[in-house]
Design an enzyme around this catalytic site. Structure first.
Site, PDB file in Angstrom:
ATOM      1  N   ASP A  12       0.879  -1.164   0.000  1.00 20.60           N
ATOM      2  CA  ASP A  12       0.000   0.000   0.000  1.00 20.60           C
ATOM      3  C   ASP A  12       0.921   1.220   0.000  1.00 20.60           C
ATOM      4  OD1 ASP A  12      -2.394   1.601   0.514  1.00 20.60           O
ATOM      5  OD2 ASP A  12      -1.610   1.798   2.553  1.00 20.60           O
ATOM      6  N   LEU A  13       0.408   2.372  -0.402  1.00 17.15           N
ATOM      7  CA  LEU A  13       1.229   3.589  -0.423  1.00 17.15           C
ATOM      8  C   LEU A  13       0.916   4.516   0.748  1.00 17.15           C
ATOM      9  CD1 LEU A  13       1.198   4.399  -4.271  1.00 17.15           C
ATOM     10  CD2 LEU A  13       3.037   3.350  -2.932  1.00 17.15           C
ATOM     11  N   ASP A  69      -1.249  -0.553   6.084  1.00 15.66           N
ATOM     12  CA  ASP A  69      -1.615  -0.054   7.412  1.00 15.66           C
ATOM     13  C   ASP A  69      -3.079  -0.282   7.761  1.00 15.66           C
ATOM     14  OD1 ASP A  69      -3.093   3.042   7.193  1.00 15.66           O
ATOM     15  OD2 ASP A  69      -2.307   2.080   5.412  1.00 15.66           O
TER      16      ASP A  69
END
Length: 238
Positions: free
Chosen positions: A16-17, A188
């Site tokens: 994920d970014l 996250d």
């Protein structure tokens, strides 16, 4: 590093970014302020336009088109176009205005401070494993110094439905030609990243950098394979 499930041999990692590789909150807050200011200055009829007005337009569009949220960039463009159209602009002028607003948005959206530890970790992991980015957002890795680490970047909308739907996870495995069971997804969010990855057959790592409690989290539906408090801990997998 906490292990909740046995970790199978790894052949690739997906990331994920936003809020996984950097803190996304400051840039989002400032980008929203700048985007509203742009619209206020763009047309006299929008001089009192506020963030709440923009979000109402977004919700209006989603009520009519429930699947629009899968492509946040297009969703934003459509909301801006609607705001301008309601000021009496022609479709062509509203399109030009929405395009200009999105260029302005992209500029501010890319002003991300990527920690040195993130660069070091991705560089180390990338020397051993192929890395892929999977995002529901609209950040452009090439504009914030992250593009060179990833074999490719998958975005919700152009590349399938948003996480936790399995579309992008499945596409990543197909393009890598690696079985999902040997790919570790790092993120996250316990729903979009952990539950989404696990349901797609991936292994999952939860980045818990805000001292959350997995056992008390409202969205902690499925146990990840690993929990880490900082991205750099992943170098232990080397």
């Amino acid at each position: 590093m906490h292990f909740y499930r046995p970790l199978r041999p790894l052949a690739a990692l997906t990331f994920d970014l936003d809020d996984t590789l950097y803190d996304n909150r400051p840039v989002i807050a400032e980008t929203e302020r700048q985007s509203v200011a742009f619209l206020q200055a763009y047309h006299p009829g929008l001089k009192d336009f506020q963030s709440a007005d923009f979000h109402r337009l977004r919700q209006e569009l989603r009520a009519r088109e429930p699947e629009i949220y899968h492509d946040v960039t297009r969703w934003r463009w459509r909301a801006i176009h609607l705001a301008l159209s309601r000021q009496g602009l022609t479709d062509g002028d509203a399109t030009a205005g929405a395009d200009a607003a999105m260029r302005h948005f992209a500029d501010w959206r890319s002003r991300i401070e990527v920690p040195a530890a993130t660069h070091a970790t991705l560089k180390a992991l990338g020397a051993r494993y192929p890395l892929v980015a999977i995002t529901n957002g609209n950040v452009e890795p090439a504009r914030c110094g992250l593009e060179g680490y990833f074999r490719f970047v998958l975005r919700s909308g152009p590349d399938g439905r948003a996480k936790p739907y399995q579309d992008m996870y499945q596409l990543a495995a197909e393009r890598l030609a690696i079985a999902p069971a040997h790919i570790l997804h790092v993120g996250d969010d316990l729903t979009t990243d952990v539950a989404g990855a696990l349901r797609a057959g991936f292994q999952a790592c939860w980045i818990n950098d805000r001292q959350g409690s997995l056992m008390q989290a409202a969205d902690g539906r499925l146990l990840p394979h690993i929990e880490v408090s900082q991205l750099a801990s992943l170098t232990a997998l080397l």
